[in-house]
Design an enzyme around this catalytic site. Structure first.
Site, PDB file in Angstrom:
ATOM      1  N   ASP A  77       0.848  -1.196   0.000  1.00 19.85           N
ATOM      2  CA  ASP A  77       0.000   0.000   0.000  1.00 19.85           C
ATOM      3  C   ASP A  77       0.880   1.241   0.000  1.00 19.85           C
ATOM      4  O   ASP A  77       2.081   1.161   0.232  1.00 19.85           O
ATOM      5  CB  ASP A  77      -0.933   0.011   1.217  1.00 19.85           C
ATOM      6  CG  ASP A  77      -0.230  -0.466   2.465  1.00 19.85           C
ATOM      7  OD1 ASP A  77       0.943  -0.093   2.655  1.00 19.85           O
ATOM      8  OD2 ASP A  77      -0.844  -1.210   3.251  1.00 19.85           O
ATOM      9  N   ASP A  79       1.324   4.998   1.640  1.00 17.49           N
ATOM     10  CA  ASP A  79       0.905   5.953   2.676  1.00 17.49           C
ATOM     11  C   ASP A  79       1.434   7.332   2.313  1.00 17.49           C
ATOM     12  O   ASP A  79       2.501   7.460   1.709  1.00 17.49           O
ATOM     13  CB  ASP A  79       1.467   5.542   4.042  1.00 17.49           C
ATOM     14  CG  ASP A  79       0.933   4.199   4.495  1.00 17.49           C
ATOM     15  OD1 ASP A  79      -0.197   3.855   4.092  1.00 17.49           O
ATOM     16  OD2 ASP A  79       1.648   3.477   5.223  1.00 17.49           O
ATOM     17  N   ASP A 160       9.975   4.177  12.901  1.00 23.16           N
ATOM     18  CA  ASP A 160      10.758   3.154  13.597  1.00 23.16           C
ATOM     19  C   ASP A 160      12.175   2.962  13.032  1.00 23.16           C
ATOM     20  O   ASP A 160      13.160   3.190  13.709  1.00 23.16           O
ATOM     21  CB  ASP A 160       9.981   1.830  13.697  1.00 23.16           C
ATOM     22  CG  ASP A 160       9.326   1.405  12.386  1.00 23.16           C
ATOM     23  OD1 ASP A 160       9.544   2.078  11.363  1.00 23.16           O
ATOM     24  OD2 ASP A 160       8.604   0.389  12.384  1.00 23.16           O
TER      25      ASP A 160
HETATM   26  P1  ATP Z   1       4.353  -3.354   5.617  1.00 19.10           P
HETATM   27  O1  ATP Z   1       5.099  -3.804   4.435  1.00 19.10           O
HETATM   28  O2  ATP Z   1       4.055  -4.440   6.557  1.00 19.10           O
HETATM   29  O3  ATP Z   1       3.135  -2.505   5.328  1.00 19.10           O
HETATM   30  P2  ATP Z   1       5.299  -0.927   6.734  1.00 19.10           P
HETATM   31  O4  ATP Z   1       6.651  -0.493   7.207  1.00 19.10           O
HETATM   32  O5  ATP Z   1       4.698  -0.173   5.604  1.00 19.10           O
HETATM   33  O6  ATP Z   1       5.404  -2.451   6.403  1.00 19.10           O
HETATM   34  P3  ATP Z   1       2.995  -0.127   8.202  1.00 19.10           P
HETATM   35  O7  ATP Z   1       2.417  -0.755   9.413  1.00 19.10           O
HETATM   36  O8  ATP Z   1       2.215  -0.039   6.975  1.00 19.10           O
HETATM   37  O9  ATP Z   1       4.337  -0.925   7.962  1.00 19.10           O
HETATM   38  O10 ATP Z   1       3.509   1.313   8.653  1.00 19.10           O
HETATM   39  C1  ATP Z   1       3.787   2.363   7.746  1.00 19.10           C
HETATM   40  C2  ATP Z   1       4.926   3.217   8.280  1.00 19.10           C
HETATM   41  O11 ATP Z   1       4.571   3.778   9.551  1.00 19.10           O
HETATM   42  C3  ATP Z   1       6.220   2.459   8.546  1.00 19.10           C
HETATM   43  O12 ATP Z   1       7.004   2.333   7.380  1.00 19.10           O
HETATM   44  C4  ATP Z   1       6.884   3.322   9.587  1.00 19.10           C
HETATM   45  O13 ATP Z   1       7.490   4.447   9.012  1.00 19.10           O
HETATM   46  C5  ATP Z   1       5.705   3.807  10.402  1.00 19.10           C
HETATM   47  N1  ATP Z   1       5.446   2.915  11.546  1.00 19.10           N
HETATM   48  C6  ATP Z   1       4.647   1.827  11.575  1.00 19.10           C
HETATM   49  N2  ATP Z   1       4.633   1.260  12.774  1.00 19.10           N
HETATM   50  C7  ATP Z   1       5.440   2.002  13.544  1.00 19.10           C
HETATM   51  C8  ATP Z   1       5.855   1.939  14.906  1.00 19.10           C
HETATM   52  N3  ATP Z   1       5.420   0.975  15.687  1.00 19.10           N
HETATM   53  N4  ATP Z   1       6.698   2.897  15.359  1.00 19.10           N
HETATM   54  C9  ATP Z   1       7.127   3.888  14.558  1.00 19.10           C
HETATM   55  N5  ATP Z   1       6.805   3.993  13.281  1.00 19.10           N
HETATM   56  C10 ATP Z   1       5.972   3.074  12.768  1.00 19.10           C
HETATM   57 MG    MG Z   2       2.659  -0.405   4.851  1.00 20.75          MG
END
Ligand code: ATP
Ligand code: MG
Length: 463
Positions: A77, A79, A160
């Site tokens: 996705d 963001d 993170d």
């Molecule tokens: P995925 O491929 O699983 O979607 P993702 O890194 O995009 O991995 P998401 O849960 O969609 O994970 O989160 C989007 C963004 O939000 C992350 O890339 C990170 O920058 C931020 N984020 C998510 N969870 C946290 C957290 N627990 N603490 C700090 N930042 C976070």
């Molecule tokens: Mg994501």
């Protein structure tokens, strides 16, 4: 002594000022270096950044999508982060709604796609933010509320990992990098932003995210990021159960569940999630069963086939059920009663750790209770079993049991033939079973009693 104290105060003040005055240098990486073109961004995300920029705001694609594109993967996705407030975003897009409490953000819909738009967040309290820490964290340092808006740089700092803190501007096709995330992505290093210990304290789920992202994206966890995980594992107990379950599900459905579970165990993170994992993996049959179940799940996900969370948890807990089932039987309990007691015990114990939502537990129980029926091959039993709404899941589960050596291979192969056969052939298969092992004659007075208890007297499978 006084000098030391002054030094301490001075040091702390300096840190706070430096953060405010921009501690990190912005690196702007041009498209000719990183190679991500705007046509790789989803049309919805592209439209949203364009509209926000037209309205005078800044807007970037952020987080996992930029990271995945740099790693040559298709993002799940897209963001978006912006300096517009949730209300301003809401009023820019007709099909949008504000969601969340801990994080307020906006869901913008275009066609079937929904894109998450969040306003740049301010710094975390441990980075010198003026908010009183006790007001918004629990006694372990976990953040309870996080709605302070900030600049793009501050937003990057409170993410993170460095590779999750990159922003991509589709208009200029440039990447904004404050934390060397681009370099870390190139060297496939997963590095926590800031001090790993306080970042894990702030949000212990980051430990699970580290394990999942490293396994899924084939990354090395940087030594300082990895080191505190074992010691801080107990902090997962303070995370709300629903969030823990969601994160665990993400991990199990990542397409790399086997690698994740092995790594969770290696880092001691499984204790509060799946406490029996150690016991299961110590038994050769248990290890084989779990490995097969997770491998199967990973293959299905990589082939874009659906995976049922209930099936997954039924697999993860099965050998615990088996152990408890056997122990009840040894103590003289009837097999079917023993099975129900074992299921109740295992689910009750599991609820204390990683609570499985009720909508899944009913299916898990059905998958388990159907298992003894696969070994009753006579009469109308197999026909009735096939008509059960959860037959397919229970059948796949039985195949796993057979593949792992728990039940004999003939049972599985009999069922494969039975499913492939037409009605007439099925009747013949049942007749053959009758000839091979005719049902024992029951005395009349016992007939009514035993008819409701078919699983109590398992007959031998076809041989
Ligand atoms: P995925 O491929 O699983 O979607 P993702 O890194 O995009 O991995 P998401 O849960 O969609 O994970 O989160 C989007 C963004 O939000 C992350 O890339 C990170 O920058 C931020 N984020 C998510 N969870 C946290 C957290 N627990 N603490 C700090 N930042 C976070
Ligand atoms: Mg994501």
């Amino acid at each position: 002594m006084i000098r030391k104290l002054l030094q301490k105060v001075f040091k702390r003040k300096k840190t706070a000022e430096t953060v405010g005055d921009s501690l990190f240098q912005l690196h702007i990486i041009p498209v000719k270096q990183h190679g991500i073109h705007r046509n790789q961004i989803s049309s919805c995300a592209l439209k949203i950044t364009q509209e926000l920029q037209k309205a005078g705001f800044s807007a970037f694609v952020v987080g996992g999508a930029v990271r995945d594109l740099l790693l040559g993967l298709d993002p799940k996705d897209f963001d978006i982060a912006t300096n517009a407030t949730p209300e301003q975003v809401r009023s820019t897009f007709r099909r949008s709604r504000i969601i969340g409490r801990r994080f307020r953000l906006v869901h913008v819909m275009c066609g079937l796609e929904t894109v998450e738009v969040s306003t740049f967040r301010g710094p975390s309290p441990d980075n010198g933010h003026p908010i009183k820490i006790n007001d918004i964290t629990d006694q372990h340092g976990r953040l309870l509320q996080d709605n302070v808006f900030g600049s793009q740089e501050e937003d990057a700092m409170r993410r993170d990992f460095t590779m999750n803190a990159l922003s991509y501007n589709p208009a200029t096709e440039e990447i904004h990098d404050y934390l060397n995330g681009y370099e870390d992505t190139s060297s496939r290093t997963l590095r926590m932003i800031g001090d790993p210990i306080s970042r894990y304290r702030e949000d212990p789920v980051r430990m699970l995210r580290a394990v999942r992202l490293a396994a899924k994206l084939d990354l090395q966890i940087d030594a300082k990021t990895a080191q505190p995980i074992g010691d801080l594992a107990p902090l997962l107990q303070n995370v709300p159960v629903a969030r823990l379950f969601d994160e665990m599900l993400k991990l199990l459905l990542s397409g790399h569940s086997l690698a994740c579970v092995v790594d969770l165990r290696a880092r001691g993170l499984h204790h509060g999630l799946l406490p029996m994992l150690d016991v299961i993996l110590e038994q050769p049959l248990g290890e084989r069963f779990l490995t097969l179940a997770l491998k199967n799940t990973d293959e299905r996900i990589l082939q874009d086939k659906p995976v049922s969370p209930a099936f997954l948890f039924a697999s993860l807990l099965w050998h615990e059920v088996l152990a408890s089932w056997n122990s009840y039987k040894v103590h003289g309990e009837k097999p079917s009663v023993a099975l129900h007691k074992a299921m109740d015990d295992v689910l009750a114990k599991q609820q204390k750790n990683l609570a499985i939502p009720r909508r899944f537990t009913a299916t898990i129980q059905e998958i388990w209770t159907m298992q003894p029926r696969f070994e009753l091959l006579s009469g109308r039993g197999p026909f009735r079993l096939m008509n059960h709404p959860r037959f397919r899941a229970a059948y796949d589960f039985m195949l796993l049991r057979s593949e792992s050596g728990e039940i004999n291979a003939e049972t599985a192969s009999w069922w494969k033939d039975f499913i492939a056969a037409n009605q007439e052939q099925r009747e013949k298969m049942i007749q053959i079973i009758h000839k091979l092992s005719p049902p024992k004659k029951r005395k009349n007075r016992n007939r009514r009693k035993s008819s409701g208890n078919k699983t109590d007297a398992p007959e031998k499978a076809a041989s």
